[in-house]
Write an enzyme that holds these catalytic residues in place. Structure first.
Site, PDB file in Angstrom:
ATOM      1  N   LYS A 106     -58.425-113.277  46.075  1.00  0.00           N
ATOM      2  CA  LYS A 106     -57.870-112.673  47.152  1.00  0.00           C
ATOM      3  C   LYS A 106     -56.600-112.273  47.555  1.00  0.00           C
ATOM      4  CE  LYS A 106     -59.985-116.376  49.523  1.00  0.00           C
ATOM      5  NZ  LYS A 106     -60.377-117.253  48.352  1.00  0.00           N
ATOM      6  N   ARG A 166     -63.777-119.713  57.170  1.00  0.00           N
ATOM      7  CA  ARG A 166     -64.034-120.380  55.938  1.00  0.00           C
ATOM      8  C   ARG A 166     -65.321-121.350  56.400  1.00  0.00           C
ATOM      9  NH1 ARG A 166     -59.143-120.515  52.832  1.00  0.00           N
ATOM     10  NH2 ARG A 166     -59.621-121.677  50.724  1.00  0.00           N
ATOM     11  N   ARG A 180     -52.779-120.502  37.083  1.00  0.00           N
ATOM     12  CA  ARG A 180     -52.112-120.226  38.431  1.00  0.00           C
ATOM     13  C   ARG A 180     -51.166-121.129  38.691  1.00  0.00           C
ATOM     14  NH1 ARG A 180     -54.800-118.411  43.966  1.00  0.00           N
ATOM     15  NH2 ARG A 180     -54.809-120.585  44.381  1.00  0.00           N
ATOM     16  N   ARG A 190     -48.337-124.854  43.208  1.00  0.00           N
ATOM     17  CA  ARG A 190     -49.332-125.508  44.103  1.00  0.00           C
ATOM     18  C   ARG A 190     -49.797-126.744  43.511  1.00  0.00           C
ATOM     19  NH1 ARG A 190     -53.023-121.056  47.039  1.00  0.00           N
ATOM     20  NH2 ARG A 190     -54.144-122.700  47.245  1.00  0.00           N
ATOM     21  N   ARG A 202     -62.271-128.179  45.785  1.00  0.00           N
ATOM     22  CA  ARG A 202     -62.343-126.977  46.448  1.00  0.00           C
ATOM     23  C   ARG A 202     -63.448-126.018  46.366  1.00  0.00           C
ATOM     24  NH1 ARG A 202     -56.506-124.930  44.442  1.00  0.00           N
ATOM     25  NH2 ARG A 202     -56.792-123.219  45.744  1.00  0.00           N
TER      26      ARG A 202
HETATM   27  P1  AMP Z   1     -55.927-120.936  50.218  1.00  0.00           P
HETATM   28  O1  AMP Z   1     -54.443-120.527  50.257  1.00  0.00           O
HETATM   29  O2  AMP Z   1     -56.792-120.053  50.863  1.00  0.00           O
HETATM   30  O3  AMP Z   1     -56.429-121.267  48.663  1.00  0.00           O
HETATM   31  O4  AMP Z   1     -56.020-122.139  50.924  1.00  0.00           O
HETATM   32  C1  AMP Z   1     -55.321-123.383  50.681  1.00  0.00           C
HETATM   33  C2  AMP Z   1     -55.730-124.683  51.502  1.00  0.00           C
HETATM   34  O5  AMP Z   1     -55.491-124.404  52.821  1.00  0.00           O
HETATM   35  C3  AMP Z   1     -57.324-124.733  51.474  1.00  0.00           C
HETATM   36  O6  AMP Z   1     -57.869-125.584  50.474  1.00  0.00           O
HETATM   37  C4  AMP Z   1     -57.319-125.454  52.926  1.00  0.00           C
HETATM   38  O7  AMP Z   1     -57.161-126.870  52.758  1.00  0.00           O
HETATM   39  C5  AMP Z   1     -56.573-125.012  53.756  1.00  0.00           C
HETATM   40  N1  AMP Z   1     -57.082-123.766  54.218  1.00  0.00           N
HETATM   41  C6  AMP Z   1     -56.686-122.472  54.291  1.00  0.00           C
HETATM   42  N2  AMP Z   1     -57.602-121.546  55.014  1.00  0.00           N
HETATM   43  C7  AMP Z   1     -58.284-122.268  55.678  1.00  0.00           C
HETATM   44  C8  AMP Z   1     -59.382-122.276  56.749  1.00  0.00           C
HETATM   45  N3  AMP Z   1     -59.675-120.996  56.957  1.00  0.00           N
HETATM   46  N4  AMP Z   1     -59.973-123.191  57.371  1.00  0.00           N
HETATM   47  C9  AMP Z   1     -59.674-124.527  56.908  1.00  0.00           C
HETATM   48  N5  AMP Z   1     -58.740-124.670  55.987  1.00  0.00           N
HETATM   49  C10 AMP Z   1     -57.944-123.782  55.284  1.00  0.00           C
END
Ligand code: AMP
Length: 189
Positions: free
Chosen positions: A14, A89, A128, A134, A146
């Site tokens: 994404k 989400r 990654r 991360r 996740r």
């Molecule tokens: P990402 O960068 O999209 O992989 O998000 C990393 C982490 O941020 C996720 O595993 C969640 O802990 C948190 N996070 C990101 N977006 C959301 C969302 N829309 N709702 C809840 N937690 C989120």
């Protein structure tokens, strides 16, 4: 406005694809994960709260995430539209986004979903981790968590957009360019 939700499990691509789509369509990229990481880096209250969930691969609570997202949208009053990456989400987030956008006489045009098999997601995330720094990419247990959270809480969000006739699935395997082409074709269809 042209508002697109870029959907898919962790590691689907994404973030990478958002970079191309924002340039192609002239939209603003809004990644909730990026906003949380920015807040963690800057030691804000929001960052401290978010970190405890992110470290475990859990979702940050809806209430916090939704108000953060609204504030981010409001920071770009001149935007021609947004690529929402990593949001919504949960179904509650999708409902809140719909209500928020309709207050502004606006809506989501389409959800494009990148489909990638689970084994490939895991190997992409571990690869990654070498460069992303991360912690949630480096630990196989957190990655599994996740993916489980995605399957249980996030995958059903597709139905919200499917019912509205806005859902489009895209094969997320191939070169970056091939996948971008498929996304653009799906969005423009
Ligand atoms: P990402 O960068 O999209 O992989 O998000 C990393 C982490 O941020 C996720 O595993 C969640 O802990 C948190 N996070 C990101 N977006 C959301 C969302 N829309 N709702 C809840 N937690 C989120």
């Amino acid at each position: 406005m042209r508002n697109i939700v870029l959907f898919g499990p962790p590691g689907a691509g994404k973030g990478t694809q958002s970079e191309f789509l924002v340039n192609h369509y002239g939209l603003v990229h809004l990644s909730t994960g990026d906003v949380f990481r920015f807040n963690i880096k800057n030691g804000t209250q929001l960052g401290k709260l978010a970190q405890s969930y992110m470290d475990q691969g859990k979702l940050v609570p809806d209430e916090v995430t939704i108000s953060m997202l609204k504030a981010e949208v409001e920071k770009s009053p001149e935007a021609k539209g947004f690529i929402f990456d990593g949001f919504p989400r949960t179904t509650a987030q999708a409902e809140a986004l719909d209500a928020f956008l309709s207050e502004r006489d606006d809506s989501i045009e389409a959800m494009v979903a990148l489909e990638v098999p689970e084994d490939e997601l895991k190997s992409r995330l571990l690869a990654r981790a070498e460069t992303s720094g991360r912690a949630d990419d480096a630990d196989p247990d957190v990655i599994q968590n996740r993916i489980n959270v995605y399957n249980a809480e996030t995958a059903p969000v597709a139905d919200f957009y499917r019912v509205a006739g806005k859902f489009k699935a895209v094969n997320g395997l191939g070169t970056i360019e091939e996948i971008t082409e498929r996304l653009v074709e799906a969005i423009d269809a």
